[in-house]
Design a protein around this motif. Structure first.
Motif, PDB file in Angstrom:
ATOM      1  N   GLY A  90       0.806  -1.214   0.000  1.00  0.00           N
ATOM      2  CA  GLY A  90       0.000   0.000   0.000  1.00  0.00           C
ATOM      3  C   GLY A  90       0.839   1.264   0.000  1.00  0.00           C
ATOM      4  O   GLY A  90       2.068   1.205  -0.086  1.00  0.00           O
ATOM      5  N   PRO A  91       0.164   2.402   0.113  1.00  0.00           N
ATOM      6  CA  PRO A  91       0.852   3.699   0.028  1.00  0.00           C
ATOM      7  C   PRO A  91       1.644   4.062   1.279  1.00  0.00           C
ATOM      8  O   PRO A  91       2.396   5.034   1.272  1.00  0.00           O
ATOM      9  N   GLY A  92       1.476   3.298   2.355  1.00  0.00           N
ATOM     10  CA  GLY A  92       2.168   3.607   3.604  1.00  0.00           C
ATOM     11  C   GLY A  92       1.443   4.677   4.404  1.00  0.00           C
ATOM     12  O   GLY A  92       0.424   5.218   3.966  1.00  0.00           O
ATOM     13  N   PHE A  93       1.960   4.944   5.587  1.00  0.00           N
ATOM     14  CA  PHE A  93       1.358   5.976   6.438  1.00  0.00           C
ATOM     15  C   PHE A  93       2.441   6.549   7.344  1.00  0.00           C
ATOM     16  O   PHE A  93       3.571   6.064   7.367  1.00  0.00           O
ATOM     17  N   GLU A  94       2.061   7.598   8.068  1.00  0.00           N
ATOM     18  CA  GLU A  94       3.017   8.232   8.988  1.00  0.00           C
ATOM     19  C   GLU A  94       2.670   7.802  10.409  1.00  0.00           C
ATOM     20  O   GLU A  94       1.693   8.313  10.984  1.00  0.00           O
ATOM     21  N   PRO A  95       3.430   6.889  10.985  1.00  0.00           N
ATOM     22  CA  PRO A  95       3.103   6.413  12.336  1.00  0.00           C
ATOM     23  C   PRO A  95       3.040   7.547  13.353  1.00  0.00           C
ATOM     24  O   PRO A  95       2.226   7.517  14.275  1.00  0.00           O
ATOM     25  N   GLU A  96       3.896   8.566  13.163  1.00  0.00           N
ATOM     26  CA  GLU A  96       3.929   9.676  14.138  1.00  0.00           C
ATOM     27  C   GLU A  96       2.632  10.495  14.091  1.00  0.00           C
ATOM     28  O   GLU A  96       2.317  11.217  15.033  1.00  0.00           O
ATOM     29  N   ALA A  97       1.915  10.376  12.969  1.00  0.00           N
ATOM     30  CA  ALA A  97       0.690  11.178  12.824  1.00  0.00           C
ATOM     31  C   ALA A  97      -0.532  10.498  13.452  1.00  0.00           C
ATOM     32  O   ALA A  97      -1.615  11.083  13.507  1.00  0.00           O
ATOM     33  N   VAL A  98      -0.344   9.252  13.913  1.00  0.00           N
ATOM     34  CA  VAL A  98      -1.479   8.540  14.528  1.00  0.00           C
ATOM     35  C   VAL A  98      -1.736   9.139  15.912  1.00  0.00           C
ATOM     36  O   VAL A  98      -0.833   9.179  16.750  1.00  0.00           O
ATOM     37  N   PRO A  99      -2.946   9.648  16.164  1.00  0.00           N
ATOM     38  CA  PRO A  99      -3.200  10.313  17.445  1.00  0.00           C
ATOM     39  C   PRO A  99      -3.237   9.337  18.613  1.00  0.00           C
ATOM     40  O   PRO A  99      -3.480   8.141  18.440  1.00  0.00           O
ATOM     41  N   ASP A 100      -3.019   9.871  19.796  1.00  0.00           N
ATOM     42  CA  ASP A 100      -3.018   9.070  21.017  1.00  0.00           C
ATOM     43  C   ASP A 100      -4.444   8.587  21.319  1.00  0.00           C
ATOM     44  O   ASP A 100      -5.324   9.397  21.614  1.00  0.00           O
ATOM     45  N   PRO A 101      -4.666   7.253  21.243  1.00  0.00           N
ATOM     46  CA  PRO A 101      -6.036   6.760  21.454  1.00  0.00           C
ATOM     47  C   PRO A 101      -6.485   6.811  22.904  1.00  0.00           C
ATOM     48  O   PRO A 101      -7.656   6.573  23.196  1.00  0.00           O
ATOM     49  N   THR A 102      -5.539   7.125  23.814  1.00  0.00           N
ATOM     50  CA  THR A 102      -5.914   7.157  25.235  1.00  0.00           C
ATOM     51  C   THR A 102      -6.299   8.563  25.697  1.00  0.00           C
ATOM     52  O   THR A 102      -6.661   8.735  26.858  1.00  0.00           O
ATOM     53  N   SER A 103      -6.219   9.554  24.795  1.00  0.00           N
ATOM     54  CA  SER A 103      -6.621  10.906  25.199  1.00  0.00           C
ATOM     55  C   SER A 103      -8.123  10.913  25.463  1.00  0.00           C
ATOM     56  O   SER A 103      -8.877  10.121  24.877  1.00  0.00           O
ATOM     57  N   GLU A 104      -8.539  11.807  26.329  1.00  0.00           N
ATOM     58  CA  GLU A 104      -9.942  11.820  26.766  1.00  0.00           C
ATOM     59  C   GLU A 104     -10.916  11.909  25.592  1.00  0.00           C
ATOM     60  O   GLU A 104     -11.941  11.229  25.558  1.00  0.00           O
TER      61      GLU A 104
END
Lengths: 145, 119
Positions: A90-104
């Motif tokens: 696939g085209p790939g992605f930016e892991p650093e751009a994945v938001p923190d899923p534990t934020s409120e």
């Protein structure tokens, strides 16, 4: 194509089809090789989880537009460490751009936790520049309590 | 006795719906989707549903399974229902802690305690 269940491969590089049975068989082979190499149950739990998340991400996100393409899964298991690599086309992605899923504000969203679990359970994980290949290491000495 | 094609064991006790998983591993996507659909269908039939989901048989789950649990949580909230999780293995509980979902879900040691908390 699978190895005999009594003798799982400790070093392999395969094309894995998006078929639940094939995915399960491959995961089982890797986990059996890990158990045979002396990895404890907690280690195998961690490896299974990280492997599941990486393969899921490769098919679900990487191959969103390529549903019939296999992903590449490579592993090397010694009694000291386990190296896993999962690569999609696939085209790939930016892991650093994945938001923190534990934020409120994101805690009640039903997605976005796979990468976090891979990071939590493996000694190291690293994506290539394109973001379509992840290499993960489980180091027995580091991870054993 | 569960139907042959169901992935859940369901019983009702004092208006509390108690659900257990048939599978030890809640990992593959098709299975997770099926489980989600079955539980959401159960909720749909109840007004202000009270639901306990027991993980007593479960050895492994994935982030996709957590996503389905959150979808169930959100549906329960929309219906002013009450959801409890129970019998979670320590290794799996750790997954809830890492993802901070132990703060979102009310988790009990046993199904009995979870059911009692709903009475």
């Amino acid at each position: 194509m699978t190895a005999p269940s009594s003798q799982p491969r400790t070093d392999a590089d395969i094309a894995l089809d998006n078929e639940p049975e094939a995915i399960r068989t491959t995961q089982d082979e890797i986990l059996k090789a890990a158990a045979d190499a002396g990895y404890a149950e907690a280690a195998c739990f961690a490896i299974r989880l990280a492997l599941e998340e990486a393969i899921y991400n490769a098919f679900r996100h990487g191959h969103k537009e390529l549903p019939h393409e296999p992903v590449r899964v490579a592993w090397r298991i010694t009694d000291q460490r386990i190296d896993l690599a999962i690569e999609d086309k696939g085209p790939g992605f930016e892991p650093e751009a994945v938001p923190d899923p534990t934020s409120e504000e994101r805690l009640e969203l039903p997605h976005g936790r796979g990468l976090m679990l891979m990071r939590a359970y493996m000694t190291s994980i690293e994506y290539n520049d394109k973001g379509n290949r992840v290499e993960m290491v489980f180091d027995k000495a580091t991870q054993t309590p | 006795m569960a139907q042959a094609d169901t992935r859940l064991r369901v019983r009702k006790e004092d208006d509390v719906v108690h659900v257990e998983f048939v599978d030890r591993n809640i990992l593959d996507e098709a299975n997770i989707q099926r489980i989600g659909e079955e539980i959401l269908a159960l909720i749909e039939t109840e007004s202000e549903p009270r639901l306990v989901i027991s993980f007593s048989n479960v050895d492994h789950l994935s982030s996709a399974a957590l996503g389905t649990l959150i979808t169930i949580h959100n549906k329960m909230k929309a219906k002013s229902g009450s959801l409890r999780l129970a019998n979670i293995d320590p290794q799996i509980y750790e997954v809830f802690v890492i993802t901070k979902l132990n703060k979102l879900f009310e988790i009990h040691d046993t199904s009995e305690n979870a059911i009692a908390s709903l009475k």
